[in-house]
Design a protein around this motif. Structure first.
Motif, short mmCIF file in Angstrom:
data_model
loop_
_atom_site.label_atom_id
_atom_site.label_comp_id
_atom_site.label_asym_id
_atom_site.label_seq_id
_atom_site.Cartn_x
_atom_site.Cartn_y
_atom_site.Cartn_z
N GLY A 156 0.82 -1.20 0.00
CA GLY A 156 0.00 0.00 0.00
C GLY A 156 0.86 1.25 0.00
N GLU A 157 0.22 2.35 -0.26
CA GLU A 157 0.92 3.64 -0.32
C GLU A 157 1.31 4.11 1.08
OE1 GLU A 157 -0.32 7.12 -3.03
OE2 GLU A 157 -1.03 7.71 -1.04
N ILE A 158 2.57 4.46 1.26
CA ILE A 158 3.04 4.94 2.57
C ILE A 158 2.51 6.35 2.80
CG2 ILE A 158 5.08 5.65 3.88
CD1 ILE A 158 6.58 3.32 2.65
N LEU A 159 1.91 6.55 3.96
CA LEU A 159 1.41 7.88 4.33
C LEU A 159 2.56 8.74 4.84
CD1 LEU A 159 -1.84 6.84 6.20
CD2 LEU A 159 -1.76 8.54 4.36
N PRO A 160 2.76 9.91 4.28
CA PRO A 160 3.80 10.79 4.81
C PRO A 160 3.37 11.41 6.13
CG PRO A 160 2.55 11.94 3.12
CD PRO A 160 2.02 10.52 3.16
N GLU A 161 4.32 11.62 7.01
CA GLU A 161 4.02 12.29 8.28
C GLU A 161 3.74 13.77 8.01
OE1 GLU A 161 6.12 8.59 9.16
OE2 GLU A 161 6.60 10.28 7.82
N ALA A 162 2.65 14.27 8.53
CA ALA A 162 2.36 15.70 8.43
C ALA A 162 3.26 16.49 9.37
CB ALA A 162 0.89 15.97 8.76
N THR A 215 -6.05 5.71 22.41
CA THR A 215 -6.48 4.33 22.26
C THR A 215 -5.34 3.49 21.74
OG1 THR A 215 -8.07 2.91 21.08
CG2 THR A 215 -7.35 4.89 19.95
N THR A 216 -5.47 2.16 21.85
CA THR A 216 -4.52 1.25 21.21
C THR A 216 -5.11 0.65 19.94
OG1 THR A 216 -5.29 -0.54 22.68
CG2 THR A 216 -3.30 0.66 23.35
N ASP A 217 -6.30 1.14 19.52
CA ASP A 217 -6.90 0.76 18.25
C ASP A 217 -6.60 1.85 17.21
OD1 ASP A 217 -8.14 -1.67 19.07
OD2 ASP A 217 -9.70 -0.50 20.07
N TYR A 218 -6.98 1.60 15.95
CA TYR A 218 -6.87 2.64 14.94
C TYR A 218 -8.00 3.65 15.14
CZ TYR A 218 -3.60 -0.33 12.30
OH TYR A 218 -2.52 -1.08 11.90
N GLY A 224 -10.81 17.62 9.57
CA GLY A 224 -9.96 18.69 10.10
C GLY A 224 -9.03 18.26 11.21
N SER A 225 -9.15 17.01 11.66
CA SER A 225 -8.30 16.49 12.73
C SER A 225 -7.28 15.52 12.15
CB SER A 225 -9.17 15.78 13.78
OG SER A 225 -8.37 15.19 14.78
N TYR A 276 -0.66 12.47 10.95
CA TYR A 276 -0.95 12.14 9.56
C TYR A 276 -2.30 12.73 9.16
CZ TYR A 276 2.48 8.48 10.61
OH TYR A 276 3.59 7.79 11.02
N ALA A 277 -2.38 13.20 7.92
CA ALA A 277 -3.65 13.64 7.35
C ALA A 277 -4.31 12.43 6.69
CB ALA A 277 -3.43 14.75 6.33
N VAL A 278 -5.37 11.92 7.31
CA VAL A 278 -6.06 10.71 6.83
C VAL A 278 -7.54 11.04 6.66
CG1 VAL A 278 -6.59 8.29 7.26
CG2 VAL A 278 -4.42 9.25 8.08
N ALA A 279 -8.04 10.92 5.45
CA ALA A 279 -9.46 11.20 5.21
C ALA A 279 -10.33 10.17 5.92
CB ALA A 279 -9.74 11.19 3.72
N ALA A 280 -11.49 10.60 6.39
CA ALA A 280 -12.41 9.71 7.09
C ALA A 280 -12.73 8.49 6.24
CB ALA A 280 -13.68 10.46 7.45
N GLY A 281 -12.67 7.32 6.86
CA GLY A 281 -13.01 6.08 6.16
C GLY A 281 -11.87 5.43 5.42
#
Length: 327
Positions: A156-162, A215-218, A224-225, A276-281
């Motif tokens: 999968g695509e590596i997410l860059p750190e914001a 949390t210890t979950d994802y 905006g968060s 990280y900037a991660v879109a919902a879902g």
């Protein structure tokens, strides 16, 4: 005969069509990560209970300062599958990909001399190395060389750190002493999923704007968060070794009140904060050993102290004097 041909053709088409669909689906599965292979629930951060008040505030004998080390956010693209702390001298010994800030030369073959001579991403000249497993998004295939090099189910695509925060803190109950140069440290448990215990699970996941929830979950973060990972290192040193079998016995965690175990001395506490900037879902997965199934509980990080004696004295002085410093 004509009727037989008319009956046979639909059957042939059905067989060929089924085979074509199966081939396409098989190729798709081979090319894309399987979301079901990820262990660990997703939890809406707004449903995570608020945490209790922070530990006891620093007392009169404590070291209330904080030192931020500005090391950037891996704009240099420093990734590899090595682990100098756990598997020195073994190429691809991690079986998953690590991202780095600080020392720009770090790999499995690094030694004290090479680390001390290398360039660094830290603006103040700190040559220490700070690294952690990458986070990936599973809805996009990794197309760059470093994204496919880990194997072992890490795709999968590596997410860059914001943003990457490197911070040292003191002790709430006493002054701290300098870390020895070339001290090796690890936090978290890379095999927590199969270990069946959480004793070494240290990483906490969260979202910006919710400082009292982790949390210890994802976590699922609202619009905006940013998604966050916070990794705190042990800060009680035995005064003897810069490394040890198992990579843990020379450094211990203090008690909840900040007291170090008998026979150990408080050193600066390292905290890594990743966002990280991660879109919902968006489906995400932490790189891991195959049998750990990308569980968020397996999050971990490593550190090698390559500060000069003078740099470390400045960190300790800032912490013990209760100042807020930036390098």
């Amino acid at each position: 005969m004509g009727n037989e041909h008319r009956l046979l053709w639909p059957l042939v088409c059905l067989v060929l069509g089924t085979g074509l669909v199966a081939a396409v689906l098989g190729a798709s599965r081979a090319a894309a990560p399987q979301h079901g292979e990820v262990a660990g629930a997703y939890v809406d951060i707004r449903e995570v209970p608020r945490e209790a008040a922070p530990p006891t505030p620093t007392g009169p004998e404590g070291s209330a300062g904080r030192v931020t080390v500005d090391c950037g956010r891996n704009a240099e693209g420093h990734w590899n599958e090595d682990n100098l702390v756990v598997s020195p001298g073994l190429r691809a010994g991690a079986h998953h990909t690590h991202a780095y800030v600080g020392n720009l030369s770090t790999d499995a073959m690094s030694d004290d001399a090479s680390l001390a001579a290398a360039a660094t991403s830290c603006s103040g000249g700190d040559r220490s190395t700070y690294y952690w497993p990458v986070l990936r998004r599973l809805d996009r295939p990794g197309t760059r060389a470093h994204e496919a090099s880990a194997g072992h189910g890490n795709a999968g695509e590596i997410l860059p750190e914001a943003a990457v925060g490197v911070e040292f803190r003191g002790s709430p109950v006493s002054k701290v002493v300098p870390m020895p140069r070339f001290l090796r440290a690890i936090t978290g448990d890379a095999v927590a999923y199969t270990a069946g215990k959480d004793a070494d699970v240290r990483a906490r996941w969260g979202c910006t704007g919710f400082p009292d929830r982790s949390t210890t979950d994802y976590p699922r973060c609202p619009a905006g968060s940013l998604l966050t990972r916070t990794l705190v290192f042990p800060s009680c040193w035995n005064g003897l070794d810069t490394g040890a079998p198992g990579h843990r016995s020379h450094l211990r965690f203090p008690s909840a009140q900040g007291v170090c175990p008998q026979g150990t001395f408080p050193v600066p506490e390292l905290r890594l904060s990743l966002s990280y900037a991660v879109a919902a879902g968006t489906p995400i997965a932490l790189d891991s050993f195959p049998e750990q199934r990308h569980s968020p509980r397996t999050d971990h990080a490593m550190f090698v102290d390559v500060m000069t004696d003078e740099q470390m004295r400045e960190v300790v002085g800032c912490l013990n004097e209760g100042r807020v410093c930036r390098t």
